[in-house]
Design a protein around this motif. Structure first.
Motif: not given
Ligand SMILES: NC(=O)c1ccc[n+]([C@@H]2O[C@H](COP(=O)([O-])OP(=O)(O)OC[C@H]3O[C@@H](n4cnc5c(N)ncnc54)[C@H](OP(=O)(O)O)[C@@H]3O)[C@@H](O)[C@H]2O)c1
Length: 288
Positions: A10, A14, A17-18, A42, A148, A180-181, A184
């Motif tokens: 999870s 992220k 993707r970051g 992705d 999360d 979490e974001r 990240a």
């Protein structure tokens, strides 16, 4: 090229993707036989490997300028914390050293300590020690409990399935839960920030709250009230796995505020508040 280990997880997803949003070239380590299509979609390339297989890690690290690892046995539980978190991370650090990787970012945890009686804290503490003794320029991120993970488990799941929310005791202890974001975002900026070189950074959310406060935030987000009950520490929490009963009781034995102003300013990260997090989750629940 940046190697992400734990990319199918999870937080790992992220981070991938970051990094891709920053136009980095990302190689994601995926275990043999595990799904990898979403990661490729992705935009990352996939390398097959396992923390317990040193040769696969040598292949994965080849040509990498940096490694970020979130991998842990803590949720998957298909092997011991000792084998994956301790020995596996030791393999990864050795492979990164051999490949002359320039930066290594390790997702540890708040309260990590090689002397901790809590297996995951002890394993993280041992990896931190190994990393500090290595030749690698490293960053150790020590996040507090994730919104999360904990909010859905203790509040969202019962509240949105018509069950009472079960809190432990009077729910007085305050924790700086973090999204979490945001973890990240710190992982991504650690790869370039000078302040992250050989640094250990405790990470928490913008405020320390009780789980009662979290329920209130969800109630405001959902514009209705929830039925809330209380149990004694260690008593069953209906609908939650047994391991969670002890973890929820443990949260009622200490407070964990984390001062974040300086770290946020240095790394340019704006933290997600409990109200924002709860509002967006409540809205998502309402439309699902
Ligand atoms: N939850 C919290 O409140 C909290 C708080 C502080 C720190 N943390 C730390 O944050 C991280 C959580 O990351 P997450 O949410 O992304 O976890 P996650 O969803 O459980 O993902 C764990 C990742 O580790 C991988 N993995 C497990 N065994 C492996 C092995 N032998 N070789 C290679 N990869 C392996 C898993 O791969 P598969 O998909 O193949 O299983 C998965 O990609 C963990 O390190 C955790 O200790 C969590």
């Amino acid at each position: 090229m940046i190697l992400v280990v734990g990319a199918s997880g999870s937080l790992g997803g992220k981070i991938v993707r970051g990094l891709l949003e920053r136009r980095e070239v990302v190689r994601a380590l995926v275990r043999p036989g595990r799904p990898h299509r979403p990661i490729e979609r992705d935009g990352a390339t996939v390398v097959v490997g396992d923390l317990r297989d040193r040769l696969s890690l040598d292949r994965a690290c080849e040509g990498a300028t940096a490694v970020v690892t979130t991998a842990s046995a803590s949720k998957t539980a298909d092997d011991s914390i000792e084998n994956i978190d301790v020995r596996g991370n030791e393999n990864l650090i050795a492979a990164a050293e051999a490949a002359a990787v320039e930066r290594f970012v390790f997702i540890s945890t708040l309260n990590a300590s090689a002397g901790s009686p809590v297996p995951v804290f002890r394993a993280k503490g041992m990896t931190e020690q190994r990393l500090r003794q290595s030749r690698l320029v490293h960053t150790i991120l020590q996040p507090n409990a994730f919104m999360d993970v904990w909010f859905p488990m203790l509040v969202e799941r019962p509240a949105f399935s018509g069950q009472p929310v079960t809190l432990v005791g009077e729910s007085r202890r305050r924790h700086a839960f973090i999204a979490e974001r945001d973890v990240a975002a710190f992982a991504v900026s650690s790869l370039i920030a000078a302040a992250a070189r050989n640094a250990t950074l405790p990470l928490g959310g913008p405020e320390a709250v009780t789980l009662k406060d979290v329920v209130r935030a969800y109630e405001q987000g959902a514009r209705r009230s929830f039925d809330v009950r209380s149990v004694a520490p260690g008593e069953p929490i209906p609908g939650a796995p047994e391991v969670v009963w002890g973890l929820a009781a443990a949260l009622e034995t200490f407070d964990s505020p984390v001062p974040m102003e300086d770290t946020c300013r240095t790394f340019g990260v704006t933290l997600t508040s409990v109200a924002e997090f709860a509002r967006s989750r409540a809205a998502a629940r309402a439309t699902s």
